[in-house]
Scaffold this motif. Structure first.
Motif, PDB file in Angstrom:
ATOM      1  N   ALA A 186       0.831  -1.212   0.000  1.00 10.74           N
ATOM      2  CA  ALA A 186       0.000   0.000   0.000  1.00 10.74           C
ATOM      3  C   ALA A 186       0.861   1.257   0.000  1.00 10.74           C
ATOM      4  O   ALA A 186       0.579   2.209  -0.737  1.00 10.74           O
ATOM      5  CB  ALA A 186      -0.940   0.000   1.194  1.00 10.74           C
ATOM      6  N   ILE A 187       1.912   1.274   0.798  1.00 11.38           N
ATOM      7  CA  ILE A 187       2.801   2.440   0.840  1.00 11.38           C
ATOM      8  C   ILE A 187       3.461   2.646  -0.522  1.00 11.38           C
ATOM      9  O   ILE A 187       3.522   3.766  -1.029  1.00 11.38           O
ATOM     10  CB  ILE A 187       3.841   2.306   1.977  1.00 11.38           C
ATOM     11  CG1 ILE A 187       3.135   2.463   3.326  1.00 11.38           C
ATOM     12  CG2 ILE A 187       4.969   3.317   1.815  1.00 11.38           C
ATOM     13  CD1 ILE A 187       3.990   2.098   4.530  1.00 11.38           C
ATOM     14  N   THR A 198       1.517   5.124   8.528  1.00 13.68           N
ATOM     15  CA  THR A 198       2.646   4.395   9.101  1.00 13.68           C
ATOM     16  C   THR A 198       2.760   3.039   8.420  1.00 13.68           C
ATOM     17  O   THR A 198       1.832   2.578   7.745  1.00 13.68           O
ATOM     18  CB  THR A 198       2.465   4.182  10.617  1.00 13.68           C
ATOM     19  OG1 THR A 198       1.392   3.259  10.826  1.00 13.68           O
ATOM     20  CG2 THR A 198       2.191   5.488  11.335  1.00 13.68           C
ATOM     21  N   ASP A 199       3.894   2.392   8.634  1.00 18.34           N
ATOM     22  CA  ASP A 199       4.012   1.015   8.175  1.00 18.34           C
ATOM     23  C   ASP A 199       3.277   0.110   9.158  1.00 18.34           C
ATOM     24  O   ASP A 199       2.675   0.581  10.130  1.00 18.34           O
ATOM     25  CB  ASP A 199       5.479   0.612   7.991  1.00 18.34           C
ATOM     26  CG  ASP A 199       6.287   0.575   9.284  1.00 18.34           C
ATOM     27  OD1 ASP A 199       5.696   0.594  10.397  1.00 18.34           O
ATOM     28  OD2 ASP A 199       7.526   0.520   9.189  1.00 18.34           O
ATOM     29  N   ALA A 219       5.659   6.799   7.583  1.00 20.42           N
ATOM     30  CA  ALA A 219       6.128   6.555   6.221  1.00 20.42           C
ATOM     31  C   ALA A 219       5.839   7.714   5.281  1.00 20.42           C
ATOM     32  O   ALA A 219       6.682   8.077   4.464  1.00 20.42           O
ATOM     33  CB  ALA A 219       5.498   5.275   5.671  1.00 20.42           C
ATOM     34  N   LEU A 220       4.638   8.297   5.375  1.00 16.93           N
ATOM     35  CA  LEU A 220       4.276   9.373   4.459  1.00 16.93           C
ATOM     36  C   LEU A 220       3.067  10.122   5.004  1.00 16.93           C
ATOM     37  O   LEU A 220       2.448   9.699   5.978  1.00 16.93           O
ATOM     38  CB  LEU A 220       3.976   8.823   3.054  1.00 16.93           C
ATOM     39  CG  LEU A 220       2.896   7.753   2.915  1.00 16.93           C
ATOM     40  CD1 LEU A 220       1.545   8.373   2.582  1.00 16.93           C
ATOM     41  CD2 LEU A 220       3.289   6.798   1.803  1.00 16.93           C
ATOM     42  N   ILE A 221       2.762  11.241   4.357  1.00 23.33           N
ATOM     43  CA  ILE A 221       1.599  12.039   4.741  1.00 23.33           C
ATOM     44  C   ILE A 221       0.752  12.270   3.496  1.00 23.33           C
ATOM     45  O   ILE A 221       1.260  12.615   2.426  1.00 23.33           O
ATOM     46  CB  ILE A 221       2.015  13.366   5.396  1.00 23.33           C
ATOM     47  CG1 ILE A 221       2.729  13.054   6.714  1.00 23.33           C
ATOM     48  CG2 ILE A 221       0.797  14.272   5.621  1.00 23.33           C
ATOM     49  CD1 ILE A 221       3.274  14.231   7.455  1.00 23.33           C
ATOM     50  N   LEU A 222      -0.555  12.042   3.674  1.00 23.15           N
ATOM     51  CA  LEU A 222      -1.533  12.242   2.609  1.00 23.15           C
ATOM     52  C   LEU A 222      -2.355  13.483   2.881  1.00 23.15           C
ATOM     53  O   LEU A 222      -2.596  13.829   4.036  1.00 23.15           O
ATOM     54  CB  LEU A 222      -2.506  11.054   2.548  1.00 23.15           C
ATOM     55  CG  LEU A 222      -1.931   9.675   2.322  1.00 23.15           C
ATOM     56  CD1 LEU A 222      -3.031   8.625   2.441  1.00 23.15           C
ATOM     57  CD2 LEU A 222      -1.264   9.599   0.960  1.00 23.15           C
ATOM     58  N   VAL A 256      -0.125  12.206  -2.030  1.00 22.38           N
ATOM     59  CA  VAL A 256       1.023  12.205  -1.132  1.00 22.38           C
ATOM     60  C   VAL A 256       1.624  13.604  -1.128  1.00 22.38           C
ATOM     61  O   VAL A 256       1.937  14.156  -2.184  1.00 22.38           O
ATOM     62  CB  VAL A 256       2.086  11.175  -1.576  1.00 22.38           C
ATOM     63  CG1 VAL A 256       3.338  11.274  -0.713  1.00 22.38           C
ATOM     64  CG2 VAL A 256       1.512   9.767  -1.544  1.00 22.38           C
ATOM     65  N   VAL A 257       1.746  14.197   0.066  1.00 21.33           N
ATOM     66  CA  VAL A 257       2.358  15.516   0.186  1.00 21.33           C
ATOM     67  C   VAL A 257       3.702  15.451   0.914  1.00 21.33           C
ATOM     68  O   VAL A 257       4.437  16.437   0.927  1.00 21.33           O
ATOM     69  CB  VAL A 257       1.419  16.531   0.880  1.00 21.33           C
ATOM     70  CG1 VAL A 257       0.209  16.827   0.003  1.00 21.33           C
ATOM     71  CG2 VAL A 257       0.989  16.061   2.259  1.00 21.33           C
ATOM     72  N   TYR A 258       4.000  14.300   1.522  1.00 14.99           N
ATOM     73  CA  TYR A 258       5.293  14.111   2.165  1.00 14.99           C
ATOM     74  C   TYR A 258       5.582  12.625   2.200  1.00 14.99           C
ATOM     75  O   TYR A 258       4.711  11.855   2.568  1.00 14.99           O
ATOM     76  CB  TYR A 258       5.280  14.702   3.585  1.00 14.99           C
ATOM     77  CG  TYR A 258       6.649  14.743   4.198  1.00 14.99           C
ATOM     78  CD1 TYR A 258       7.548  15.732   3.853  1.00 14.99           C
ATOM     79  CD2 TYR A 258       7.052  13.779   5.112  1.00 14.99           C
ATOM     80  CE1 TYR A 258       8.818  15.775   4.401  1.00 14.99           C
ATOM     81  CE2 TYR A 258       8.314  13.817   5.663  1.00 14.99           C
ATOM     82  CZ  TYR A 258       9.195  14.795   5.300  1.00 14.99           C
ATOM     83  OH  TYR A 258      10.450  14.828   5.836  1.00 14.99           O
ATOM     84  N   PRO A 259       6.731  12.134   1.773  1.00 15.68           N
ATOM     85  CA  PRO A 259       7.864  12.965   1.431  1.00 15.68           C
ATOM     86  C   PRO A 259       7.604  13.776   0.172  1.00 15.68           C
ATOM     87  O   PRO A 259       6.922  13.317  -0.742  1.00 15.68           O
ATOM     88  CB  PRO A 259       9.002  11.977   1.215  1.00 15.68           C
ATOM     89  CG  PRO A 259       8.356  10.663   0.987  1.00 15.68           C
ATOM     90  CD  PRO A 259       7.013  10.714   1.640  1.00 15.68           C
TER      91      PRO A 259
END
Length: 154
Positions: A39-40, A75-76, A82-85, A146-149
């Motif tokens: 998913a990530i 998160t994982d 892991a990232l920010i949406l 995805v805005v981050y990374p």
């Protein structure tokens, strides 16, 4: 928010110029490490652009439903950031009437497979949360980017 999440969030806010007041929630995807990693990867590549939500579950648990402009930390499987949406759109329909383009944004399978999987998933949520299941259950489809990374596909 735990330090590991606060640190990740603070770096995002600083690099993206976003006020920390916008921190909405954090979540993970999948029921195993493998599903979480997939998913990530799909989110980072831009292959996964929508997320489905069972509305009655939100009502029973009194949790805030996603809305446009929300930020979510993903998160994982083990809880590592892991990232920010960012939520860019929301759509609410009865589960069987979910538009095909939104289904494709969540998975690359066919509509019938997605519908069967969602029915099973939502039936389990109904069993655990105590709301009544029916086939016309409303689903909220959240369109995300995805805005981050920074540099993740959108």
């Amino acid at each position: 928010m735990d330090d590991i999440y606060q640190d990740f969030w603070s770096v995002f806010c600083e690099e993206a110029g976003v006020s920390e007041a916008y921190c909405s929630r954090y979540t993970y995807f999948g029921n195993s490490e493998e599903e979480s990693v997939t998913a990530i990867e799909q989110l980072l590549s831009g292959e996964k652009t929508t997320v489905s939500h069972c509305i009655p579950h939100y009502i029973v648990t009194r949790a805030a439903m996603p809305k446009i402009g929300d930020y979510t930390m993903v998160t994982d499987f083990y809880g590592n950031p892991a990232l920010i949406l960012e939520t860019t759109d929301v759509s609410i329909t009865p589960l069987p009437e979910t538009p095909g383009e939104l289904i494709l944004g969540e998975c690359q399978g066919d509509r019938d497979t997605w519908l069967l999987r969602k029915q099973r998933e939502f039936q389990e949520k109904a069993r655990r949360s105590g709301f009544h299941w029916n086939e016309e259950l409303p689903v909220l489809m959240e369109t995300v980017r995805v805005v981050y990374p920074i540099g993740g596909k959108s």
